[in-house]
Design an enzyme around this catalytic site. Structure first.
Site, mmCIF file in Angstrom:
data_model
loop_
_atom_site.group_PDB
_atom_site.id
_atom_site.type_symbol
_atom_site.label_atom_id
_atom_site.label_comp_id
_atom_site.label_asym_id
_atom_site.label_seq_id
_atom_site.Cartn_x
_atom_site.Cartn_y
_atom_site.Cartn_z
ATOM 1 N N ASP A 1 0.855 -1.189 0.000
ATOM 2 C CA ASP A 1 0.000 0.000 0.000
ATOM 3 C C ASP A 1 0.893 1.242 0.000
ATOM 4 O OD1 ASP A 1 -2.735 1.157 0.171
ATOM 5 O OD2 ASP A 1 -1.951 2.021 2.015
ATOM 6 N N GLU B 1 0.798 5.756 0.469
ATOM 7 C CA GLU B 1 0.108 7.018 0.715
ATOM 8 C C GLU B 1 0.805 8.071 -0.124
ATOM 9 O OE1 GLU B 1 -2.659 7.130 2.274
ATOM 10 O OE2 GLU B 1 -2.561 5.144 3.199
ATOM 11 N N HIS C 1 -4.196 10.833 5.379
ATOM 12 C CA HIS C 1 -3.056 10.157 6.008
ATOM 13 C C HIS C 1 -2.455 10.898 7.202
ATOM 14 C CE1 HIS C 1 -0.484 13.000 3.872
ATOM 15 N NE2 HIS C 1 -0.929 12.571 2.701
ATOM 16 N N HIS D 1 -5.416 6.637 7.519
ATOM 17 C CA HIS D 1 -4.782 5.678 6.614
ATOM 18 C C HIS D 1 -3.274 5.680 6.846
ATOM 19 C CE1 HIS D 1 -8.187 5.484 3.402
ATOM 20 N NE2 HIS D 1 -8.659 5.618 4.627
ATOM 21 N N ASP E 1 -2.388 -0.458 6.653
ATOM 22 C CA ASP E 1 -3.342 -0.893 5.635
ATOM 23 C C ASP E 1 -2.867 -2.150 4.923
ATOM 24 O OD1 ASP E 1 -4.860 1.237 6.372
ATOM 25 O OD2 ASP E 1 -4.648 2.366 4.502
#
Length: 241
Positions: A7, A9, A57, A152, A157
């Site tokens: 994942d 960001e 985030h 997040h 995640d």
């Protein structure tokens, strides 16, 4: 088989507008078992985050200022993911950013380094048509606690997605954990408009591509399908019981 659940960001939703990756989280699976050999980077994106992304985030410019730049971590990342099958929720978004970062460094695409991609959003839509398939919704469906997920985070995640992927692919969707959700026909709420009063100007290919990228970014931020994506690509109705 070696798999990496990944994942990212980012500072915004479109790398073509100068947005960059600021966090990467990777979780390793070997023969469907968590190994603990995870990889995590905070990255100085060398720019500010857009307000919407920052709200997702929470990683401020001040926090990221002393973190390594992408060029400083890329070789470690390349070595880690080499030849692995990569598992991503809404893969086009993350791959678009990763390929862009690699291109900025005159490297072959990120996609060229790996052995394939599994998009868990696509899998979830096939398994649960007509239902919400965000990461939070899938955690609820499979009984995976995400109570500690306030914002997040790429590594958190990825860890949640690894649990979801293992549950989703061992057939637990048949154990009665699904909850029926009402499917709202949004088109029924729209007022009819006299077609004769409208002049249609078709979008150009570039405009259509930019629109698709924007929707993918919104889907990424929601870890599922945003309302505009749902309007353009409505989920299939759930099969009759």
């Amino acid at each position: 088989m070696r798999q990496i659940v990944l994942d990212t960001e980012t500072t915004g939703i479109n790398p073509k507008l100068g947005n960059r990756i600021l966090e990467i989280g990777c979780v390793e699976l070997l023969d469907r078992k968590l190994t603990g050999n995870n990889l995590h980077f905070y990255i100085n994106p060398e720019r500010e985050s857009e307000e919407g992304a920052l709200n997702v985030h929470g990683l401020t410019t001040e926090f990221l200022r002393d973190k390594p730049k992408f060029r400083e971590i890329v070789e470690q990342l390349r070595h880690y993911i080499q030849g692995a099958e990569v598992i991503i929720h809404n893969a086009p978004f993350d791959l678009g950013f990763l390929n862009h970062e690699f291109k900025l460094l005159n490297l072959p695409d990120f996609s060229d380094h790996i052995g394939g991609v599994i998009d868990t959003l696509v899998q979830a839509k096939e398994l649960h048509p007509g239902k919400r398939n965000s990461l939070d919704a899938l955690c609820d469906r499979y009984g995976i606690s995400n109570a500690h997920r306030k914002l997040h985070g790429a590594l958190l995640d990825a860890e949640l997605l690894a649990d979801v992927y293992l549950a989703m692919t061992r057939g637990q969707n048949s154990l009665g954990m699904d909850v029926e959700e009402e499917i709202v026909d949004l088109s029924a709420a729209l007022e009819p408009v006299a077609m004769a009063d409208i002049i249609f100007a078709p979008a150009s290919p570039d405009e259509l591509a930019a629109h698709a990228e924007s929707l993918a970014g919104l889907d990424k931020a929601m870890k599922g399908q945003c309302i505009w994506s749902a309007l353009e690509n409505p989920p299939a109705p759930a099969p009759a019981a």
